[in-house]
Scaffold this active site. Structure first.
Site, PDB file in Angstrom:
ATOM      1  N   ASP A  43       0.751  -1.377  -0.198  1.00 37.28           N
ATOM      2  CA  ASP A  43       0.070  -0.053  -0.079  1.00 37.28           C
ATOM      3  C   ASP A  43       0.694   1.388   0.109  1.00 37.28           C
ATOM      4  O   ASP A  43       0.328   2.395  -0.063  1.00 37.28           O
ATOM      5  CB  ASP A  43      -0.885   0.000   1.123  1.00 37.28           C
ATOM      6  CG  ASP A  43      -0.410  -0.024   2.459  1.00 37.28           C
ATOM      7  OD1 ASP A  43       0.837  -0.142   2.470  1.00 37.28           O
ATOM      8  OD2 ASP A  43      -1.119   0.026   3.237  1.00 37.28           O
ATOM      9  N   SER A  44       2.136   1.032   0.081  1.00 36.95           N
ATOM     10  CA  SER A  44       3.111   2.260  -0.135  1.00 36.95           C
ATOM     11  C   SER A  44       3.018   2.881  -1.672  1.00 36.95           C
ATOM     12  O   SER A  44       3.540   3.939  -1.764  1.00 36.95           O
ATOM     13  CB  SER A  44       4.581   1.828  -0.070  1.00 36.95           C
ATOM     14  OG  SER A  44       4.876   0.553  -0.847  1.00 36.95           O
ATOM     15  N   ASP A  82      -0.945  -6.097   0.114  1.00 39.15           N
ATOM     16  CA  ASP A  82      -1.308  -5.485   1.303  1.00 39.15           C
ATOM     17  C   ASP A  82      -2.798  -5.142   1.453  1.00 39.15           C
ATOM     18  O   ASP A  82      -3.386  -4.951   0.407  1.00 39.15           O
ATOM     19  CB  ASP A  82      -0.803  -4.312   1.466  1.00 39.15           C
ATOM     20  CG  ASP A  82       0.667  -4.075   2.027  1.00 39.15           C
ATOM     21  OD1 ASP A  82       1.032  -5.159   2.830  1.00 39.15           O
ATOM     22  OD2 ASP A  82       1.371  -3.051   1.998  1.00 39.15           O
ATOM     23  N   LYS A 112      -1.245  -9.414   3.062  1.00 38.46           N
ATOM     24  CA  LYS A 112      -0.384  -8.912   4.441  1.00 38.46           C
ATOM     25  C   LYS A 112      -1.154  -8.121   5.316  1.00 38.46           C
ATOM     26  O   LYS A 112      -1.859  -7.155   4.814  1.00 38.46           O
ATOM     27  CB  LYS A 112       0.786  -8.251   3.584  1.00 38.46           C
ATOM     28  CG  LYS A 112       1.816  -7.975   4.813  1.00 38.46           C
ATOM     29  CD  LYS A 112       3.339  -7.578   4.499  1.00 38.46           C
ATOM     30  CE  LYS A 112       3.212  -6.267   3.883  1.00 38.46           C
ATOM     31  NZ  LYS A 112       3.041  -5.106   4.784  1.00 38.46           N
ATOM     32  N   GLU A 114      -0.754  -5.874   8.746  1.00 39.34           N
ATOM     33  CA  GLU A 114       0.278  -5.194  10.039  1.00 39.34           C
ATOM     34  C   GLU A 114      -0.247  -5.291  11.380  1.00 39.34           C
ATOM     35  O   GLU A 114      -1.552  -5.348  11.542  1.00 39.34           O
ATOM     36  CB  GLU A 114       0.531  -3.759   9.465  1.00 39.34           C
ATOM     37  CG  GLU A 114       1.239  -3.374   8.054  1.00 39.34           C
ATOM     38  CD  GLU A 114       1.274  -1.966   8.101  1.00 39.34           C
ATOM     39  OE1 GLU A 114       1.553  -1.335   6.995  1.00 39.34           O
ATOM     40  OE2 GLU A 114       0.963  -0.903   8.878  1.00 39.34           O
ATOM     41  N   GLU A 181      10.216  -4.966  10.032  1.00 42.13           N
ATOM     42  CA  GLU A 181      10.815  -3.529   9.367  1.00 42.13           C
ATOM     43  C   GLU A 181      11.398  -2.625  10.504  1.00 42.13           C
ATOM     44  O   GLU A 181      10.509  -2.517  11.570  1.00 42.13           O
ATOM     45  CB  GLU A 181       9.652  -2.929   8.888  1.00 42.13           C
ATOM     46  CG  GLU A 181       9.874  -1.458   8.083  1.00 42.13           C
ATOM     47  CD  GLU A 181       8.874  -0.989   7.262  1.00 42.13           C
ATOM     48  OE1 GLU A 181       9.192   0.174   6.748  1.00 42.13           O
ATOM     49  OE2 GLU A 181       7.792  -1.539   7.069  1.00 42.13           O
TER      50      GLU A 181
END
Length: 277
Positions: A43-44, A82, A112, A114, A181
């Site tokens: 999603d970056s 994501d 994915k 978080e 990360e």
């Protein structure tokens, strides 16, 4: 194409796993040609290709759109997508529905998520439903709005132990891998040794089972600055800007296009079109 069972075997044998974050057809094609093991559609993309100042505005439709492009460019590479901001923090049913939509419509092989906490149960339920999940601990970009920075995480004893506990929890819930990360390399090594599933590091040192970097960071494309953990393998921007500037200049000066860049019509056909003189 490698599958989760192959990634487990790579961890066992000590072969490093390579993951590259890509967002479109040409970049995914390049990544597959480079023989990377996995692609992450992060999603970056909100910041890297859509121009937002965070990942928060990114939608499920955005992720599906870009994942479909990546799949077309890299049909033989394992693709992780994501789940964007707030698409897995409601009910379990909503989370499953959102993951189903992403996987079915985009063709992603895994999603994915978080964080840990309430997310652990979501990972477990998604796993039960048959959706492979990659976890993400340490610096979690979707929560930067709360933490206020992109600084290294888990540097204190308490925070480090919490991260270890969370890693064990997401593994027990069924995650197939974990992205770590921006955490101290010693902690990443400890987590990697404690788990049976692969760890993929970004700014987490050399002892993780694999590494992930963003395509644009690797080649130096459209970035204002590189993070400490990014190695400059190329600087494409240095080539792009003068190329575009030269194009604009030559069009203005009428030196492009030249005859060799143009198509021609046979003389007889021209006479037929305009008439004989």
């Amino acid at each position: 194409m490698k599958r989760p069972v192959d990634f487990y075997a790579m961890k066992e044998s000590g072969e490093k796993i390579t993951m590259i974050t890509a967002y479109d057809y040409p970049s995914a094609k390049n990544v597959e040609q480079a023989a990377a093991d996995m692609i992450l559609v992060g999603d970056s993309l909100g910041m890297v290709v859509l121009g937002y100042d965070s990942t928060v505005p990114v939608t499920i439709d955005d992720m599906i759109h870009h994942t479909k492009a990546v799949k077309r460019g890299a049909p033989n590479t394992f693709v992780v997508t994501d789940m964007p901001f707030m698409t897995y923090h409601g009910s379990v049913d909503e989370t499953i529905q959102n993951a189903r939509q992403i996987i079915q419509e985009s063709g992603a092989h895994a999603v994915k998520l978080e964080g840990a906490g309430e997310v652990v149960n979501k990972i477990a339920r998604l796993t039960e439903a048959g959706a492979p999940v990659v976890a993400h601990l340490g610096l979690t970009p979707q929560s930067v709005g709360l933490t206020g920075s992109y600084k290294v995480r888990a540097k204190s004893v308490q925070e480090a132990q919490e991260l270890i506990d969370n890693a064990l929890a997401v593994e027990a819930a069924g995650a197939i891998a974990i992205v770590l990360e921006a955490i101290p390399r010693q902690l990443a090594e400890k987590v990697t040794k404690a788990l049976t599933i692969p760890t993929i590091g970004i700014g987490a040192g050399v002892e993780t089972d694999g590494q992930v970097l963003v395509y644009h960071d690797i080649i130096g494309y459209g970035i204002s600055r590189r993070a400490k953990f990014v190695k400059a393998y190329a600087d494409i921007d240095e080539t792009i800007e003068p190329a575009l500037t030269s194009y604009v200049k030559e069009v203005k000066e009428q030196t492009f296009p030249e005859v060799k860049h143009s198509f021609t019509m046979a003389e007889e056909d021209l006479k037929g079109l305009y008439g004989r003189e």
